[in-house]
Design an enzyme around this catalytic site. Structure first.
Site, PDB file in Angstrom:
ATOM      1  N   SER A 138      -0.821   7.789  -1.563  1.00 39.66           N
ATOM      2  CA  SER A 138       0.020   8.003  -0.306  1.00 39.66           C
ATOM      3  C   SER A 138       1.032   7.099  -0.465  1.00 39.66           C
ATOM      4  CB  SER A 138      -0.662   8.031   0.909  1.00 39.66           C
ATOM      5  OG  SER A 138       0.078   8.326   2.031  1.00 39.66           O
ATOM      6  N   TYR A 148      -6.383   3.772   6.638  1.00 42.70           N
ATOM      7  CA  TYR A 148      -5.776   4.928   5.945  1.00 42.70           C
ATOM      8  C   TYR A 148      -4.994   4.272   4.847  1.00 42.70           C
ATOM      9  CZ  TYR A 148      -3.590   9.000   3.992  1.00 42.70           C
ATOM     10  OH  TYR A 148      -3.179  10.000   3.006  1.00 42.70           O
TER      11      TYR A 148
END
Length: 257
Positions: A138, A148
């Site tokens: 990401s 994350y």
């Protein structure tokens, strides 16, 4: 005919990879937790494209789930030519708001599973002198965004390092770093998206087309959209403190994928 194994295959980016690879004539091994959705997807892709679609139900947040997929990847009788490590999720909340069990689960799915599945797939590919691995990370990997972002940063660093080590072997490894993609990702995590500008949203099918083109070109890192390439270029020049402020405003819970 080549075979691709895709984790997190029933929705979002994983489903887009499945559609595109089936359209291109690849057989598939579809991996996810929901057997009914997997079977429905496999039937549709088989009927529409005439490819073989194998179903493998596995939860990559568990030891048994990872081991099951490792075993399939290591099966030399039914070799895998392309591995797409796409399974992932987001946690809603800031640091200390998220239960430790959920944080550790994220690391198991995003890091341990990626490491083990890549390690299971690559030896056979190297022996055959061809193959590819796409590890879905990401753009959050380049921003201070808690667990994350940290887990996705690990995916990028691991993939690029392994790609360098395998240079000349015929095996290509690539970290795919999308921005915000219109999928079930945010809904499943209970995340609102009203504060995300329209220009930041990407189409999953177009993203996959760009990613596969980058893999074919031998890239070890793919940011498959000019808008995000420009944004990440700016990020490299921005002060770290400023990035932390921007990340906190959008919220760790809004990790792109």
């Amino acid at each position: 005919m080549t075979t691709a194994l895709i984790t997190g295959a029933t929705a979002g980016i994983g489903a887009a990879f499945a559609r595109r690879l089936a359209t291109d004539g690849h057989n598939l091994v579809l991996v996810a937790r929901n057997t009914a959705r997997l079977q429905e997807q496999a039937t549709e892709l088989h009927d529409r494209h005439g490819i073989e679609a194998e179903v493998l139900t596995a939860d990559l947040g568990t030891e048994d789930g990872i081991a099951l997929v490792e075993k399939r990847l290591a099966d030399s009788r039914h070799s895998i030519d392309l591995l797409v490590n796409n399974a992932g999720f987001g946690n809603k909340g800031q640091f200390l708001d998220v239960p430790m069990a959920d944080e550790l689960m994220m690391l198991k799915v995003h890091c341990e599973a990626v490491l083990r599945l890549t390690s299971a797939a690559v030896p056979g590919m190297r022996e055959r002198g061809r193959g590819g691995v796409v590890n879905v990370a990401s753009v959050a990997a380049f921003l201070p965004r808690g667990t994350y972002g940290a887990s996705k940063a690990w995916v990028v660093q691991f993939t690029q390092g392994a790609a360098r080590d395998l240079s000349g072997s015929g095996v290509r490894l690539m970290a795919l770093c999308p921005g915000f993609v219109r999928t079930e990702f945010h809904e499943r995590a209970g995340m609102g998206t009203d504060n995300i500008p329209g220009w930041m949203w990407l189409d999953a099918d177009k993203l996959v087309t760009a990613a596969l083109a980058d893999l074919a070109r031998g890239k070890s890192l793919s940011i498959p959209d000019p808008r995000y390439k420009a944004l990440m270029g700016a990020v490299k020049l921005a002060p770290r403190g400023l990035l932390g402020g921007v990340a906190s405003k959008t919220g760790r819970k809004y990790g792109p994928q």
